[in-house]
Scaffold this motif. Sequence first.
Motif, PDB file in Angstrom:
ATOM      1  N   SER A  90      -1.212  -0.766   8.058  1.00  0.00           N
ATOM      2  CA  SER A  90      -1.095  -1.748   8.495  1.00  0.00           C
ATOM      3  C   SER A  90      -2.040  -2.963   7.546  1.00  0.00           C
ATOM      4  O   SER A  90      -1.578  -4.028   7.264  1.00  0.00           O
ATOM      5  N   MET A  91      -2.907  -2.338   6.963  1.00  0.00           N
ATOM      6  CA  MET A  91      -3.802  -3.252   6.137  1.00  0.00           C
ATOM      7  C   MET A  91      -3.528  -3.138   4.589  1.00  0.00           C
ATOM      8  O   MET A  91      -3.692  -3.878   3.872  1.00  0.00           O
ATOM      9  N   SER A  92      -2.550  -2.532   4.342  1.00  0.00           N
ATOM     10  CA  SER A  92      -1.813  -2.127   3.094  1.00  0.00           C
ATOM     11  C   SER A  92      -0.484  -3.049   2.621  1.00  0.00           C
ATOM     12  O   SER A  92      -0.310  -3.120   1.572  1.00  0.00           O
ATOM     13  N   ILE A  93       0.268  -3.701   3.699  1.00  0.00           N
ATOM     14  CA  ILE A  93       1.547  -4.043   3.623  1.00  0.00           C
ATOM     15  C   ILE A  93       1.037  -5.404   2.919  1.00  0.00           C
ATOM     16  O   ILE A  93       0.380  -6.171   3.271  1.00  0.00           O
ATOM     17  N   THR A  94       2.266  -5.754   1.996  1.00  0.00           N
ATOM     18  CA  THR A  94       2.320  -7.182   1.488  1.00  0.00           C
ATOM     19  C   THR A  94       3.879  -7.736   1.766  1.00  0.00           C
ATOM     20  O   THR A  94       4.878  -6.816   1.773  1.00  0.00           O
ATOM     21  N   ALA A  95       3.682  -8.758   2.350  1.00  0.00           N
ATOM     22  CA  ALA A  95       5.207  -9.481   2.769  1.00  0.00           C
ATOM     23  C   ALA A  95       5.956  -9.980   1.570  1.00  0.00           C
ATOM     24  O   ALA A  95       5.806 -11.058   1.299  1.00  0.00           O
TER      25      ALA A  95
ATOM     26  N   VAL B  40     -10.147  -9.274   9.148  1.00  0.00           N
ATOM     27  CA  VAL B  40      -9.659 -10.294   8.124  1.00  0.00           C
ATOM     28  C   VAL B  40     -10.471  -9.903   6.817  1.00  0.00           C
ATOM     29  O   VAL B  40      -9.873 -10.026   5.828  1.00  0.00           O
ATOM     30  N   LEU B  41     -12.105  -9.775   7.102  1.00  0.00           N
ATOM     31  CA  LEU B  41     -12.665  -9.677   5.915  1.00  0.00           C
ATOM     32  C   LEU B  41     -12.240  -8.349   5.071  1.00  0.00           C
ATOM     33  O   LEU B  41     -12.157  -8.216   3.732  1.00  0.00           O
ATOM     34  N   LEU B  42     -12.033  -7.060   5.678  1.00  0.00           N
ATOM     35  CA  LEU B  42     -11.724  -5.643   5.203  1.00  0.00           C
ATOM     36  C   LEU B  42     -10.398  -6.008   4.292  1.00  0.00           C
ATOM     37  O   LEU B  42     -10.040  -5.471   3.040  1.00  0.00           O
ATOM     38  N   ALA B  43      -9.293  -6.673   5.128  1.00  0.00           N
ATOM     39  CA  ALA B  43      -8.053  -6.823   4.422  1.00  0.00           C
ATOM     40  C   ALA B  43      -8.239  -7.673   3.462  1.00  0.00           C
ATOM     41  O   ALA B  43      -7.569  -7.302   2.250  1.00  0.00           O
ATOM     42  N   CYS B  44      -8.768  -8.846   3.192  1.00  0.00           N
ATOM     43  CA  CYS B  44      -8.619  -9.757   1.987  1.00  0.00           C
ATOM     44  C   CYS B  44      -9.689  -8.978   0.792  1.00  0.00           C
ATOM     45  O   CYS B  44      -9.181  -9.196  -0.177  1.00  0.00           O
TER      46      CYS B  44
ATOM     47  N   ALA C 247      -3.858 -11.311  -7.391  1.00  0.00           N
ATOM     48  CA  ALA C 247      -4.430 -10.988  -6.222  1.00  0.00           C
ATOM     49  C   ALA C 247      -4.402 -12.058  -4.961  1.00  0.00           C
ATOM     50  O   ALA C 247      -4.135 -11.119  -3.847  1.00  0.00           O
ATOM     51  N   VAL C 248      -4.247 -13.126  -5.251  1.00  0.00           N
ATOM     52  CA  VAL C 248      -4.006 -14.064  -4.235  1.00  0.00           C
ATOM     53  C   VAL C 248      -2.614 -13.680  -3.497  1.00  0.00           C
ATOM     54  O   VAL C 248      -2.206 -13.705  -2.367  1.00  0.00           O
ATOM     55  N   LEU C 249      -1.548 -13.553  -4.417  1.00  0.00           N
ATOM     56  CA  LEU C 249      -0.292 -13.239  -4.067  1.00  0.00           C
ATOM     57  C   LEU C 249      -0.060 -11.975  -3.291  1.00  0.00           C
ATOM     58  O   LEU C 249       0.586 -11.998  -1.978  1.00  0.00           O
ATOM     59  N   MET C 250      -0.852 -11.114  -3.499  1.00  0.00           N
ATOM     60  CA  MET C 250      -0.591  -9.676  -2.888  1.00  0.00           C
ATOM     61  C   MET C 250      -1.322  -9.715  -1.786  1.00  0.00           C
ATOM     62  O   MET C 250      -1.248  -8.728  -0.795  1.00  0.00           O
ATOM     63  N   ASN C 251      -2.188 -10.721  -1.429  1.00  0.00           N
ATOM     64  CA  ASN C 251      -2.919 -10.747  -0.122  1.00  0.00           C
ATOM     65  C   ASN C 251      -1.776 -11.392   0.922  1.00  0.00           C
ATOM     66  O   ASN C 251      -2.271 -11.640   2.165  1.00  0.00           O
ATOM     67  N   THR C 252      -0.642 -11.693   0.731  1.00  0.00           N
ATOM     68  CA  THR C 252       0.186 -12.128   1.725  1.00  0.00           C
ATOM     69  C   THR C 252       0.835 -11.398   2.505  1.00  0.00           C
ATOM     70  O   THR C 252       1.146 -10.192   2.018  1.00  0.00           O
ATOM     71  N   ARG C 253       0.762 -11.648   3.920  1.00  0.00           N
ATOM     72  CA  ARG C 253       1.338 -10.440   4.878  1.00  0.00           C
ATOM     73  C   ARG C 253       2.467 -10.926   5.430  1.00  0.00           C
ATOM     74  O   ARG C 253       3.580 -10.914   4.801  1.00  0.00           O
ATOM     75  N   GLY C 254       2.333 -11.719   6.545  1.00  0.00           N
ATOM     76  CA  GLY C 254       3.604 -12.415   7.148  1.00  0.00           C
ATOM     77  C   GLY C 254       4.465 -11.555   7.965  1.00  0.00           C
ATOM     78  O   GLY C 254       3.965 -10.545   8.709  1.00  0.00           O
TER      79      GLY C 254
ATOM     80  N   MET D 251      -5.237 -11.379  11.290  1.00  0.00           N
ATOM     81  CA  MET D 251      -5.468 -11.153  10.056  1.00  0.00           C
ATOM     82  C   MET D 251      -4.312 -11.463   9.061  1.00  0.00           C
ATOM     83  O   MET D 251      -4.054 -12.214   8.019  1.00  0.00           O
ATOM     84  N   ALA D 252      -2.994 -11.154   9.642  1.00  0.00           N
ATOM     85  CA  ALA D 252      -1.668 -11.195   8.980  1.00  0.00           C
ATOM     86  C   ALA D 252      -1.516 -13.037   8.620  1.00  0.00           C
ATOM     87  O   ALA D 252      -1.156 -13.545   7.758  1.00  0.00           O
ATOM     88  N   LEU D 253      -1.786 -13.499  10.078  1.00  0.00           N
ATOM     89  CA  LEU D 253      -1.563 -15.050   9.728  1.00  0.00           C
ATOM     90  C   LEU D 253      -2.674 -15.728   8.867  1.00  0.00           C
ATOM     91  O   LEU D 253      -2.330 -16.600   8.025  1.00  0.00           O
ATOM     92  N   ALA D 254      -3.923 -15.393   8.944  1.00  0.00           N
ATOM     93  CA  ALA D 254      -5.109 -15.747   7.972  1.00  0.00           C
ATOM     94  C   ALA D 254      -4.742 -15.488   6.889  1.00  0.00           C
ATOM     95  O   ALA D 254      -4.872 -16.412   5.718  1.00  0.00           O
ATOM     96  N   THR D 255      -4.322 -14.400   6.216  1.00  0.00           N
ATOM     97  CA  THR D 255      -4.245 -14.060   4.772  1.00  0.00           C
ATOM     98  C   THR D 255      -2.921 -14.764   4.275  1.00  0.00           C
ATOM     99  O   THR D 255      -2.928 -15.217   3.215  1.00  0.00           O
ATOM    100  N   THR D 256      -1.922 -15.211   5.072  1.00  0.00           N
ATOM    101  CA  THR D 256      -0.590 -15.448   4.640  1.00  0.00           C
ATOM    102  C   THR D 256      -1.131 -17.254   4.529  1.00  0.00           C
ATOM    103  O   THR D 256      -0.420 -18.034   3.546  1.00  0.00           O
TER     104      THR D 256
END
Length: 436
Positions: free
Chosen positions: A151-156, A328-332, A357-364, A391-396
């Motif tokens: 779950s922490m590794s996914i990119t949308a 959220v912190l560990l995911a980012c 790096a910023v793009l890869m942090n996108t989940r969704g 976490m998914a909402l914040a990172t996206t």
Amino acid sequence: MEVIDILTRTAHVLALLAVILLLAWAGRAAARLLRQPEVIGEITLGLLAGPAALHVMGPGAFDAVLPAPVLDTLKLVSKAALALFLVGLAHRLQTGPGAQPRRTTAWVAAGSLVPPLVSGLLLAGLVLLTDDTAARGDAPLAAFVLMIAVSMSITAVPVMARILTDRGMSESSAGRVALGAAITVDAVGWLLCMLAISLGEGSLAGFLRSVLALAVGGACALAIRGALRTAPARRAYGRTPRTVAVVLAAATLAVAIVMEKMGMTAIVGAALVGFAIPRDARAPWAPAVDGIARAGRFLVPAFFVVTGVTVLNGSFSQASWLLIGATVLLACAGKCLGAYAGARIGGRPPADARRVAVLMNTRGLTELIVLQAGFSAGILTGPMVLALVVMALATTALTGPLLGLLDHRERRAPDPAGQAGPAAPELALAMEGSTR
């Protein structure tokens, strides 16, 4: 009497679907005003609709508006929508965008997969260390830890593709590398997700049943692939493409249902079919697959509402702020630092590496699909899903503003040669792409 009950329930479900689609429209409109991807508005409003309605109406009135039989029907609709949407996503995952540097993409994929998996292990360790029983649940430890790591590794991929298009970055080097790496990461992530679900059975018999379900689903998917490669299928597709698309959608739902009956999540069955649909130059199936995915995407807001009602209603009071903040912190940290390091090792300049790096942090949406699979399999609990959803909402939501901040910062950077700044070639490509 039964006919009247069926008609009444159907009307009830259609009315609720109309409300859900109206909420999705409002969410998209709000997201546009905030300069966020539209899916952020759909997800946020959909997830909060159920808990908010329960809080305002009270349990009695809420149960009258959304009785159990109607909720069960909405669950079926949401599962079907996810399955159809996932066919298009899996079909896209077969190959990435062309012309991206393979070495750089491989390093970015590795950096975006391994460190986030480690951050997931750290998050699972925190849950165990704090003895957070509400988040831990009773799933086998190996399945629990692996599912959190995945779950922490996914990119949308769909959300990233939309962001790249909206910002004119689809043809930029950073955009191509990030999208190619995201496709690779998500393909590996789905395999790990299947493994976690198999481990979640907690016994040899359960594991063998999961393996059998995967084998049956894989065989069905290969049968569909073989059928689509035949000359009669290509001729039928040339004459009546919509009919063939409907048959393909029905076959997808059938495979998904069979796998669910055998103990595997229906989502995996749909993904197997999407991976199996050939990319045949003599009969390009992409239009049919895109049509199926659009039909699913239209009804996916029902999935957000059902998730909010079934998963999050009782989770807000059980999930700790420590768990949410740490997630959220560990995911980012895991995704951004890993992707940046991968891009730099792969030979990209610092400006490109920061964007990647910023793009890869996108989940969704992709993250929510994985979470639903983990929750349905009994591996993830409601509070754990809530923390990962936040976490998914914040990172996206952070992706667009952070890209804008990088653009602003690099435009203002001094350049002795009198250029527009270190990111001038990249920005030129972005502006060129935005005018196409």
